[in-house]
Write a protein that holds these residues in place. Structure first.
Motif, PDB file in Angstrom:
ATOM      1  N   SER A  35     -15.769  -0.659  -3.241  1.00  7.55           N
ATOM      2  CA  SER A  35     -15.460  -1.975  -2.688  1.00  7.55           C
ATOM      3  C   SER A  35     -14.108  -2.511  -3.137  1.00  7.55           C
ATOM      4  N   PRO A  36     -13.772  -2.449  -4.438  1.00  7.32           N
ATOM      5  CA  PRO A  36     -12.445  -2.932  -4.836  1.00  7.32           C
ATOM      6  C   PRO A  36     -11.309  -2.137  -4.188  1.00  7.32           C
ATOM      7  N   ALA A  37     -11.487  -0.825  -4.042  1.00 14.07           N
ATOM      8  CA  ALA A  37     -10.429  -0.012  -3.435  1.00 14.07           C
ATOM      9  C   ALA A  37     -10.256  -0.361  -1.959  1.00 14.07           C
ATOM     10  N   ARG A  38     -11.363  -0.559  -1.257  1.00 12.49           N
ATOM     11  CA  ARG A  38     -11.288  -1.008   0.138  1.00 12.49           C
ATOM     12  C   ARG A  38     -10.526  -2.317   0.236  1.00 12.49           C
ATOM     13  N   LEU A  39     -10.884  -3.243  -0.657  1.00 11.52           N
ATOM     14  CA  LEU A  39     -10.306  -4.572  -0.588  1.00 11.52           C
ATOM     15  C   LEU A  39      -8.823  -4.554  -0.922  1.00 11.52           C
ATOM     16  N   SER A  40      -8.415  -3.727  -1.883  1.00  2.00           N
ATOM     17  CA  SER A  40      -6.996  -3.706  -2.240  1.00  2.00           C
ATOM     18  C   SER A  40      -6.156  -3.115  -1.110  1.00  2.00           C
ATOM     19  N   HIS A  41      -6.725  -2.198  -0.321  1.00  2.00           N
ATOM     20  CA  HIS A  41      -6.041  -1.750   0.892  1.00  2.00           C
ATOM     21  C   HIS A  41      -5.759  -2.948   1.796  1.00  2.00           C
ATOM     22  N   CYS A  42      -6.754  -3.802   1.972  1.00  2.00           N
ATOM     23  CA  CYS A  42      -6.584  -4.991   2.813  1.00  2.00           C
ATOM     24  C   CYS A  42      -5.476  -5.886   2.270  1.00  2.00           C
ATOM     25  N   MET A  43      -5.450  -6.054   0.956  1.00  2.00           N
ATOM     26  CA  MET A  43      -4.434  -6.911   0.329  1.00  2.00           C
ATOM     27  C   MET A  43      -3.033  -6.397   0.621  1.00  2.00           C
ATOM     28  N   ARG A  44      -2.798  -5.123   0.327  1.00  2.00           N
ATOM     29  CA  ARG A  44      -1.453  -4.558   0.472  1.00  2.00           C
ATOM     30  C   ARG A  44      -0.973  -4.601   1.909  1.00  2.00           C
ATOM     31  N   TRP A  45      -1.848  -4.235   2.855  1.00  3.89           N
ATOM     32  CA  TRP A  45      -1.399  -4.196   4.247  1.00  3.89           C
ATOM     33  C   TRP A  45      -1.303  -5.579   4.855  1.00  3.89           C
ATOM     34  N   LEU A  46      -2.013  -6.550   4.307  1.00  4.82           N
ATOM     35  CA  LEU A  46      -1.770  -7.929   4.732  1.00  4.82           C
ATOM     36  C   LEU A  46      -0.341  -8.318   4.374  1.00  4.82           C
ATOM     37  N   GLY A  47       0.092  -7.975   3.149  1.00  2.00           N
ATOM     38  CA  GLY A  47       1.464  -8.272   2.761  1.00  2.00           C
ATOM     39  C   GLY A  47       2.470  -7.637   3.701  1.00  2.00           C
ATOM     40  N   ALA A  48       2.243  -6.381   4.076  1.00  2.00           N
ATOM     41  CA  ALA A  48       3.164  -5.688   4.979  1.00  2.00           C
ATOM     42  C   ALA A  48       3.223  -6.359   6.340  1.00  2.00           C
ATOM     43  N   CYS A  49       2.067  -6.808   6.831  1.00  2.00           N
ATOM     44  CA  CYS A  49       2.033  -7.455   8.150  1.00  2.00           C
ATOM     45  C   CYS A  49       2.628  -8.859   8.111  1.00  2.00           C
ATOM     46  N   ILE A  50       2.508  -9.532   6.985  1.00  2.62           N
ATOM     47  CA  ILE A  50       3.197 -10.822   6.830  1.00  2.62           C
ATOM     48  C   ILE A  50       4.698 -10.613   6.992  1.00  2.62           C
ATOM     49  N   ARG A  51       5.203  -9.579   6.340  1.00  2.00           N
ATOM     50  CA  ARG A  51       6.647  -9.300   6.437  1.00  2.00           C
ATOM     51  C   ARG A  51       7.028  -8.874   7.851  1.00  2.00           C
ATOM     52  N   ALA A  52       6.240  -8.009   8.479  1.00  2.00           N
ATOM     53  CA  ALA A  52       6.536  -7.591   9.840  1.00  2.00           C
ATOM     54  C   ALA A  52       6.565  -8.784  10.777  1.00  2.00           C
ATOM     55  N   ASN A  53       5.639  -9.719  10.577  1.00  2.00           N
ATOM     56  CA  ASN A  53       5.608 -10.914  11.414  1.00  2.00           C
ATOM     57  C   ASN A  53       6.826 -11.791  11.170  1.00  2.00           C
ATOM     58  N   GLU A  54       7.288 -11.853   9.932  1.00  2.00           N
ATOM     59  CA  GLU A  54       8.519 -12.593   9.637  1.00  2.00           C
ATOM     60  C   GLU A  54       9.696 -12.008  10.419  1.00  2.00           C
ATOM     61  N   ILE A  55       9.776 -10.681  10.430  1.00  2.00           N
ATOM     62  CA  ILE A  55      10.880 -10.009  11.121  1.00  2.00           C
ATOM     63  C   ILE A  55      10.794 -10.257  12.628  1.00  2.00           C
ATOM     64  N   ALA A  56       9.578 -10.117  13.185  1.00  2.15           N
ATOM     65  CA  ALA A  56       9.394 -10.328  14.621  1.00  2.15           C
ATOM     66  C   ALA A  56       9.669 -11.775  15.005  1.00  2.15           C
TER      67      ALA A  56
END
Length: 395
Positions: free
Chosen positions: A249-270
């Motif tokens: 469960s923690p490993a699943r959740l940390s995947h969500c955390m990291r890729w949320l950060g990446a998508c926040i940045r992608a959305n900033e760029i877009a």
């Protein structure tokens, strides 16, 4: 300083640490995004070492694990790991990436003091990477989403165990210094800690996959007559699945955390692109079709953040959070896929080029919908729970 938490429940220490991590990623890590030492199989060992050296100098190596060896809470970890994910290279530089982050969590919970000293400490220090050897080749009927199909065997021989089998999609196996191998004894699943490289563990090939953020890529590995001292088994023979649940469960959740950060940045760029790019006499953002896509991104990003926070709160109570992490993994991975897809669409040709990280984030999140359990497997598991509870209520 008051209650020690902000209005959203994030502690002051996590807020301060998150601010430092964000500043480091945006100013130090982002310039490496066009470094030629990146490839389709992830950043090179030279690039990893260079970035980690800078993280170490900044006092930000493995920021979610404190100097006394304790972890931030899951809610605090979420705040920090989201910031680390603002660049696909951020988790690599800061040692918050998969599979190391999940492996560190597992060993911190179940390894013996000697195992921690020998294996865990080096990974926490960012001196070596680690790999988790569980998944097996599908063509051989091995374990994948169903770990009970485990075919790799381990047989005790005196004070050693002898392991044989093949593994597939082993992230970071090439170049790793520590391995955790799952194998099946007559008692059931077992886990072993091993030093890497080892001549009995042969990388057959590194797969060409859609994602490219993780050092070493994803390998197919053959294990032939690997002899492991008995004191390098985690716990007892047959307890491997129990320990896998601790990590899950923690490993699943940390995947969500990291890729949320990446998508926040992608959305900033877009968003910046849409606000500055002119078409048909006005900025793209003023065209409803574009503006609405970015509005939908705002909604999906916030929903993803709330799901992560909810699941992290459950894990912080000590609950395994198996159901909650399944729900969160599905909701977040699907929401982030929509976000990444819209970012590409808003940016048109630029969105499918390597000029920004938007194209890479799209590829990484597409893989994330499969890694740590495909959406459909999680939904199937949740449906079984619904059926089980219905039967219990009716009996």
């Amino acid at each position: 300083m008051g209650s020690g938490v902000d209005s959203q429940g994030v502690s002051e220490r996590a807020m301060a640490l998150g601010a430092r991590v964000e500043a480091f990623v945006r100013t130090v890590v982002v310039p490496f995004e066009h470094d030629p030492r990146r490839s389709s199989h992830g950043p090179s060992e030279e690039l990893v070492a260079a970035m980690r050296g800078l993280a170490r100098e900044a006092g930000l190596m493995t920021p979610h694990i404190l100097s006394d060896g304790t972890h931030l809470t899951q809610r605090e970890t979420a705040h920090v790991l989201i910031k680390s994910g603002l660049s696909p290279l951020g988790p690599v530089a800061l040692n918050t990436m998969a599979p190391d982050e999940g492996n560190m969590y597992l060993l911190g919970k179940v390894a013996s003091p000697e195992q921690k000293r020998r294996f865990l400490d080096r990974v926490v220090a960012g001196e070596v990477r680690s790999a988790f050897f569980m998944t097996e080749p599908a063509e051989e009927g091995g374990a994948g989403s169903d770990p009970s199909m485990l075919k790799t065997t381990c047989v005790q021989d005196g004070n050693h165990w002898v392991i044989n089998g093949r593994k597939a999609f082993i992230t970071g196996a090439q170049g790793a210094g520590v391995g955790i191998i799952m194998a099946k004894s007559q008692d059931g699943a077992c886990m072993f800690l091993v030093d890497l490289p080892d001549p009995a563990i042969r990388i057959e090939r590194v797969l060409d996959t859609i994602d490219s953020s993780m050092p070493g890529g994803h390998s197919v590995v053959a294990i032939n007559e690997l002899r492991v001292p008995a004191d390098q088994m985690l716990g007892q023979s047959g307890e491997g699945f129990k320990y896998a649940q601790v990590r899950l469960s923690p490993a699943r959740l940390s995947h969500c955390m990291r890729w949320l950060g990446a998508c926040i940045r992608a959305n900033e760029i877009a968003s910046a692109y849409a606000c500055s790019r002119m078409a048909f006499g006005k900025p793209l953002i003023d065209h409803e079709g574009v503006g609405f896509m970015l509005a939908d991104n705002m909604i999906d990003l916030q929903q993803a953040r709330l799901m992560i926070d909810w699941c992290a709160g459950v894990l912080d109570t000590g609950d395994l959070g198996t159901v909650e992490s399944s729900m969160t993994k599905v909701a977040v991975s699907e929401a982030l896929m929509r976000v990444a897809d819209r970012c590409v669409q808003v940016m048109g040709g630029t969105g499918v080029s390597g000029d920004t990280i938007v194209e890479q984030v799209f590829r990484e999140v597409r893989a994330f919908r499969i890694y740590d359990g495909p959406t459909e497997v999680h939904k199937w598991s949740l449906a079984k729970k619904i059926k089980r509870e219905h039967r219990q209520a009716a009996s």
